[in-house]
Design a protein around this motif. Structure first.
Motif, PDB file in Angstrom:
ATOM      1  N   THR A  86      27.156  78.853  30.495  1.00  0.00           N
ATOM      2  CA  THR A  86      27.390  79.983  31.408  1.00  0.00           C
ATOM      3  C   THR A  86      28.546  80.807  30.827  1.00  0.00           C
ATOM      4  OG1 THR A  86      28.829  78.583  32.777  1.00  0.00           O
ATOM      5  CG2 THR A  86      26.543  78.834  33.497  1.00  0.00           C
ATOM      6  N   PRO A  87      28.298  81.426  29.685  1.00  0.00           N
ATOM      7  CA  PRO A  87      29.382  82.157  29.012  1.00  0.00           C
ATOM      8  C   PRO A  87      29.887  83.309  29.868  1.00  0.00           C
ATOM      9  CG  PRO A  87      27.263  82.739  28.069  1.00  0.00           C
ATOM     10  CD  PRO A  87      27.004  81.617  29.029  1.00  0.00           C
ATOM     11  N   GLU A  88      31.099  83.693  29.610  1.00  0.00           N
ATOM     12  CA  GLU A  88      31.695  84.805  30.349  1.00  0.00           C
ATOM     13  C   GLU A  88      31.031  86.109  29.925  1.00  0.00           C
ATOM     14  OE1 GLU A  88      36.051  86.861  30.656  1.00  0.00           O
ATOM     15  OE2 GLU A  88      35.984  84.673  30.596  1.00  0.00           O
ATOM     16  N   SER A  89      30.646  86.897  30.903  1.00  0.00           N
ATOM     17  CA  SER A  89      30.053  88.199  30.613  1.00  0.00           C
ATOM     18  C   SER A  89      31.183  89.223  30.413  1.00  0.00           C
ATOM     19  CB  SER A  89      29.119  88.627  31.744  1.00  0.00           C
ATOM     20  OG  SER A  89      29.825  88.739  32.948  1.00  0.00           O
ATOM     21  N   GLY A  92      33.783  89.570  33.051  1.00  0.00           N
ATOM     22  CA  GLY A  92      34.556  88.391  33.399  1.00  0.00           C
ATOM     23  C   GLY A  92      33.833  87.385  34.274  1.00  0.00           C
ATOM     24  N   GLU A  93      32.667  87.740  34.771  1.00  0.00           N
ATOM     25  CA  GLU A  93      31.884  86.816  35.589  1.00  0.00           C
ATOM     26  C   GLU A  93      31.065  85.885  34.693  1.00  0.00           C
ATOM     27  OE1 GLU A  93      29.484  89.106  38.251  1.00  0.00           O
ATOM     28  OE2 GLU A  93      31.209  89.971  39.272  1.00  0.00           O
ATOM     29  N   SER A  94      30.609  84.781  35.261  1.00  0.00           N
ATOM     30  CA  SER A  94      29.744  83.855  34.527  1.00  0.00           C
ATOM     31  C   SER A  94      28.386  84.495  34.299  1.00  0.00           C
ATOM     32  CB  SER A  94      29.553  82.561  35.317  1.00  0.00           C
ATOM     33  OG  SER A  94      30.763  81.875  35.435  1.00  0.00           O
ATOM     34  N   ASN A  95      27.877  84.360  33.094  1.00  0.00           N
ATOM     35  CA  ASN A  95      26.532  84.823  32.773  1.00  0.00           C
ATOM     36  C   ASN A  95      25.573  83.709  33.194  1.00  0.00           C
ATOM     37  OD1 ASN A  95      24.067  85.369  31.597  1.00  0.00           O
ATOM     38  ND2 ASN A  95      24.944  86.161  29.713  1.00  0.00           N
ATOM     39  N   MET A  96      24.806  83.949  34.230  1.00  0.00           N
ATOM     40  CA  MET A  96      23.952  82.922  34.822  1.00  0.00           C
ATOM     41  C   MET A  96      22.519  82.939  34.302  1.00  0.00           C
ATOM     42  SD  MET A  96      26.082  81.369  36.659  1.00  0.00           S
ATOM     43  CE  MET A  96      24.953  80.372  37.587  1.00  0.00           C
ATOM     44  N   TYR A 100      19.427  80.374  35.525  1.00  0.00           N
ATOM     45  CA  TYR A 100      18.298  80.922  36.269  1.00  0.00           C
ATOM     46  C   TYR A 100      16.986  80.779  35.501  1.00  0.00           C
ATOM     47  CZ  TYR A 100      21.940  82.905  39.273  1.00  0.00           C
ATOM     48  OH  TYR A 100      23.016  83.081  40.111  1.00  0.00           O
ATOM     49  N   ALA A 101      17.035  80.870  34.177  1.00  0.00           N
ATOM     50  CA  ALA A 101      15.827  80.672  33.369  1.00  0.00           C
ATOM     51  C   ALA A 101      15.320  79.241  33.509  1.00  0.00           C
ATOM     52  CB  ALA A 101      16.106  81.004  31.900  1.00  0.00           C
ATOM     53  N   VAL A 102      16.236  78.279  33.535  1.00  0.00           N
ATOM     54  CA  VAL A 102      15.846  76.881  33.727  1.00  0.00           C
ATOM     55  C   VAL A 102      15.243  76.694  35.117  1.00  0.00           C
ATOM     56  CG1 VAL A 102      16.708  74.507  33.969  1.00  0.00           C
ATOM     57  CG2 VAL A 102      17.475  75.926  32.054  1.00  0.00           C
ATOM     58  N   ALA A 103      15.879  77.268  36.139  1.00  0.00           N
ATOM     59  CA  ALA A 103      15.346  77.158  37.504  1.00  0.00           C
ATOM     60  C   ALA A 103      13.941  77.738  37.574  1.00  0.00           C
ATOM     61  CB  ALA A 103      16.276  77.867  38.484  1.00  0.00           C
ATOM     62  N   ASN A 104      13.735  78.857  36.894  1.00  0.00           N
ATOM     63  CA  ASN A 104      12.411  79.477  36.865  1.00  0.00           C
ATOM     64  C   ASN A 104      11.382  78.542  36.237  1.00  0.00           C
ATOM     65  OD1 ASN A 104      10.722  81.897  37.283  1.00  0.00           O
ATOM     66  ND2 ASN A 104      10.592  81.854  35.049  1.00  0.00           N
ATOM     67  N   GLU A 105      11.743  77.932  35.128  1.00  0.00           N
ATOM     68  CA  GLU A 105      10.808  77.019  34.456  1.00  0.00           C
ATOM     69  C   GLU A 105      10.542  75.776  35.307  1.00  0.00           C
ATOM     70  OE1 GLU A 105       9.838  75.067  30.087  1.00  0.00           O
ATOM     71  OE2 GLU A 105      11.650  76.280  30.332  1.00  0.00           O
ATOM     72  N   VAL A 117      20.186  68.994  39.552  1.00  0.00           N
ATOM     73  CA  VAL A 117      21.638  68.943  39.584  1.00  0.00           C
ATOM     74  C   VAL A 117      22.210  70.048  38.700  1.00  0.00           C
ATOM     75  CG1 VAL A 117      23.682  67.521  39.137  1.00  0.00           C
ATOM     76  CG2 VAL A 117      21.538  66.429  39.884  1.00  0.00           C
ATOM     77  N   ASN A 118      23.031  70.909  39.280  1.00  0.00           N
ATOM     78  CA  ASN A 118      23.759  71.910  38.498  1.00  0.00           C
ATOM     79  C   ASN A 118      24.991  71.236  37.903  1.00  0.00           C
ATOM     80  OD1 ASN A 118      22.316  74.351  38.873  1.00  0.00           O
ATOM     81  ND2 ASN A 118      23.171  74.583  40.909  1.00  0.00           N
ATOM     82  N   LYS A 119      24.967  70.940  36.604  1.00  0.00           N
ATOM     83  CA  LYS A 119      26.145  70.405  35.932  1.00  0.00           C
ATOM     84  C   LYS A 119      26.903  71.515  35.214  1.00  0.00           C
ATOM     85  CE  LYS A 119      26.834  66.203  34.602  1.00  0.00           C
ATOM     86  NZ  LYS A 119      27.547  65.788  35.792  1.00  0.00           N
ATOM     87  N   SER A 120      26.233  72.629  35.002  1.00  0.00           N
ATOM     88  CA  SER A 120      26.899  73.778  34.396  1.00  0.00           C
ATOM     89  C   SER A 120      27.986  74.266  35.342  1.00  0.00           C
ATOM     90  CB  SER A 120      25.891  74.906  34.157  1.00  0.00           C
ATOM     91  OG  SER A 120      24.869  74.492  33.272  1.00  0.00           O
ATOM     92  N   THR A 121      29.026  74.850  34.779  1.00  0.00           N
ATOM     93  CA  THR A 121      30.082  75.427  35.598  1.00  0.00           C
ATOM     94  C   THR A 121      29.560  76.745  36.161  1.00  0.00           C
ATOM     95  OG1 THR A 121      31.718  74.429  34.142  1.00  0.00           O
ATOM     96  CG2 THR A 121      32.491  76.172  35.606  1.00  0.00           C
ATOM     97  N   VAL A 122      29.370  76.760  37.481  1.00  0.00           N
ATOM     98  CA  VAL A 122      28.736  77.903  38.131  1.00  0.00           C
ATOM     99  C   VAL A 122      29.527  78.335  39.356  1.00  0.00           C
ATOM    100  CG1 VAL A 122      26.429  77.279  37.304  1.00  0.00           C
ATOM    101  CG2 VAL A 122      27.237  76.382  39.494  1.00  0.00           C
ATOM    102  N   PRO A 123      29.365  79.597  39.769  1.00  0.00           N
ATOM    103  CA  PRO A 123      30.074  80.067  40.961  1.00  0.00           C
ATOM    104  C   PRO A 123      29.460  79.523  42.252  1.00  0.00           C
ATOM    105  CG  PRO A 123      28.846  81.867  39.934  1.00  0.00           C
ATOM    106  CD  PRO A 123      28.675  80.672  39.070  1.00  0.00           C
ATOM    107  N   VAL A 124      30.240  79.597  43.319  1.00  0.00           N
ATOM    108  CA  VAL A 124      29.773  79.203  44.643  1.00  0.00           C
ATOM    109  C   VAL A 124      28.506  79.995  44.974  1.00  0.00           C
ATOM    110  CG1 VAL A 124      30.351  79.237  47.100  1.00  0.00           C
ATOM    111  CG2 VAL A 124      32.089  78.607  45.422  1.00  0.00           C
ATOM    112  N   GLY A 125      27.533  79.326  45.564  1.00  0.00           N
ATOM    113  CA  GLY A 125      26.281  79.975  45.934  1.00  0.00           C
ATOM    114  C   GLY A 125      25.164  79.775  44.941  1.00  0.00           C
TER     115      GLY A 125
END
Length: 161
Positions: A86-89, A92-96, A100-105, A117-125
């Motif tokens: 989830t690199p920084e865009s 400054g926000e996380s590039n998700m 989302y591509a994994v969730a789609n697949e 399980v979301n193990k990636s560092t992700v924002p709330v929500g």
């Protein structure tokens, strides 16, 4: 347990290998064909003390596998850990996009009750967004499959994970 780890970067590879060392059967998935080919040849893309031996021993014990096919991994597993970057865009926000591509697949191929399980560092929500994306994929396929989305971000200290 049979577990799929999606993403073979630092978090995914270390987590998957440690779960295999604990006796679980792990399939690590990555879209990078070269990285997967190298892992299958015993070429490890990161350095972590002791990791190379753990990977080789667990591969020999048929507890650790590497593939580029999430669809195939999903046929035999029902626990999926998303460990993609989830690199920084630029703002400054996380590039998700990778999460989302994994969730789609997953939504395109989910066939049995599962835990994602979301193990990636992700924002709330993010868990709710991942759930929505998977729901959309199931709806497009006209199927109902029960699944649960949870968050378990990982903060491993490189060189001492």
């Amino acid at each position: 347990m049979n577990i799929t780890i999606i993403g073979t970067g630092y978090v995914g590879l270390v987590t998957g290998t440690c779960f295999a060392e604990m006796g679980n059967t792990i399939t690590c998935v990555d879209i990078d064909r070269e990285k997967i080919d190298n892992l299958n040849k015993g070429i490890i893309p990161i350095y972590e003390p002791g990791l190379e031996n753990l990977i080789k021993n667990n591969e020999k014990s048929n507890r650790l596998f590497f593939t580029t096919s999430l669809k195939d991994a999903m046929k035999k597993n029902h626990i999926f850990l998303i460990a993609v970057g989830t690199p920084e865009s630029p703002n400054g926000e996380s590039n998700m996009e990778y999460v989302y591509a994994v969730a789609n697949e997953i939504g395109e191929h989910l066939i049995q009750e599962s835990v994602i399980v979301n193990k990636s560092t992700v924002p709330v929500g993010t868990a709710q967004k991942v759930k929505s994306i998977i729901d959309e994929g199931l709806k497009k396929r006209g199927v109902k499959v029960k699944f649960h989305v949870v968050s378990n971000p990982e903060f491993l200290k490189e060189g001492d994970a």
